[in-house]
Every structure is written in structure tokens, then in C-alpha cells.
Design an enzyme around this catalytic site. Sequence first.
Site, PDB file in Angstrom:
ATOM      1  N   PRO A   2       0.722  -1.162   0.074  1.00 45.13           N
ATOM      2  CA  PRO A   2       0.150  -0.365  -0.399  1.00 45.13           C
ATOM      3  C   PRO A   2       0.802   1.422  -0.401  1.00 45.13           C
ATOM      4  CG  PRO A   2      -0.978  -1.610   1.695  1.00 45.13           C
ATOM      5  CD  PRO A   2       0.996  -1.721   0.987  1.00 45.13           C
ATOM      6  N   GLU A   3       0.652   2.426  -0.722  1.00 49.63           N
ATOM      7  CA  GLU A   3       1.069   3.435  -1.461  1.00 49.63           C
ATOM      8  C   GLU A   3       0.497   4.736  -0.015  1.00 49.63           C
ATOM      9  OE1 GLU A   3       2.593   4.162  -5.005  1.00 49.63           O
ATOM     10  OE2 GLU A   3       3.376   1.669  -5.025  1.00 49.63           O
TER      11      GLU A   3
END
Length: 283
Positions: A2-3
Site C-alpha cells: 500500500p502506498e
Amino acid sequence: MPELPEVETVRRGLEPVMTGAVIARAQVNRPDLRWPLPENMADRLTGQRVLGLRRRSKYILCDLDGGETLLIHLGMSGRMLISGAQVGAFAHPHPAPEKHDHVVLDMEGGARITFNDARRFGAMDLAATAGVDAHKWLAGLGPEPLGNAFSEDHLVERFRGRKMPVKSALLDQKIVAGLGNIYVCETLFRAGIHPARQAGAISERRVRSMVPIIRQVLEEAIAAGGSSLKDFRQADGELGYFQHNFDVYGREGMTCKTTGCEAEIRRIVQSGRSSFYCPTCQR
């Protein structure tokens, strides 16, 4: 992994359920995730009121009234899921416990926050709130790309003289915090810059142009609930959908979306990561 948009989406989903509420009971089901969990973590969390939720880079910071902050990193497959409470248009009853429910927080009022992580690449730690910025996970991080400290002057200065590819420079967390592979690829496409260009060889005008583009890409992704490629879910269990708006990421061999451009999107590998770009639109 996840960014920033995915982590911010989760933080926003947790905020109305956790902020101001007391953790009535914390359950820690194993001694470690990616790294060992803090000593007496369940006891240190139980009875604490959540003062607020923040995000720093790809970490969620949960400030507690006892003077400690719970740091959370989702890793590759970590999920923070809410049950027993209304979240937007969704309400989920408490599900049956699952094998990979490693940390469970029962809030006063009936809501439950479950950290589920099948691959155990996620992480949690507790640190004094007053000194949390010096925590080993946060120390040395660059400015937030959506904050005032991330300016055109900052990026120009940090790019000056650098011989590394611009893709690598934007992924350097000391230059700017929270950017990851997906959104750097999308940013460089919109900026018309080839991912292999040396950062220090890009004109000042073009470097400056990247700052508002970075912000625009991130804001659009957050509004879309992030990108769901494999494991990511929002806190209410729903998928993000920004992946449907990708211009280049994951589109190898497909036609460029730019009007009048008939080039096919290409992929190269940089430092072990795939970079997607248009050979005609990006120079």
C-alpha cells in the site's frame, strides 16, 4: 505494498470510529509480525483513549491519552477492518475470528478494529508521543507530498546534481515521503518525463511542474479510495478503484491514452521494480 493514498484512505476510515473512543480491550494474538511487537502491548493499549489518528508517509499514528503513540504499518497484505459500527453506508457485524487476526481492538461503544495480515509483513510499535518523530521508522523521512514543506524549491534543490534516474529519486523517502511505484509511474507520465532520465539533467521548469502533478495524482487516488491490485481493502472492507484510472501502470502493450498517440505502453525494470511509460509522450 500500500502506498500513501491507500494508507490515508484507511486512516480516514478508522478516524470516526476510533478518535475520542476508549480501547475497552486489546487482544494481541502473537508475539511478532514483521518484527517483535512491543512488550505488554495489550495491557498498554487497554483503557487508553484515542486522541487522534495521523499519517506519516506510509504509517498510521494513533495518539493515546497515556502519552504513547501506536505506529501501524500495513505491509503487503495487512488490513485494518471495522466491524460492529456504521461506516458511511456500510455496517458489518463482527465476523468469526480468522487465523490471521493478529491484533484486535474492541472499542467502547461496540466497534471492533481487526488487524489481519496473512503474510505478516505489517508492523506495529508503541513509542512516546513526544518523541515519535525520532522513531527509527520515521526519522530521516522527507516532507509529506501533500504538505506545505514539499515545495517546488525543495524538489529543485534535492534533484540538483543527482545522477540517479528520476524514478529512483522520487521513490527516495528522504526526498519525499510516501511515494511508491504506482503513483510515481503515473506522475512521470503526466509530466511527460521518461523514468530513466537522470534527475539532475531535468530542467528546473520541468522539475517544478512535477510538484502540482504529484499532488493531483495523490488527491485523485485518495478520492477514489486508493488502488486495489491484490490485497488492499478500505477499513469498511470495500475495494479502492483508482486502478481503473491508471494511464500507464500495469498497461504494458496497451495503446497510450493520450489523444492522437498510438504508441504502446512499455515496461522496464529499475532497481527490481517495474516502470511503465509511453515511449512517445515521455522524454
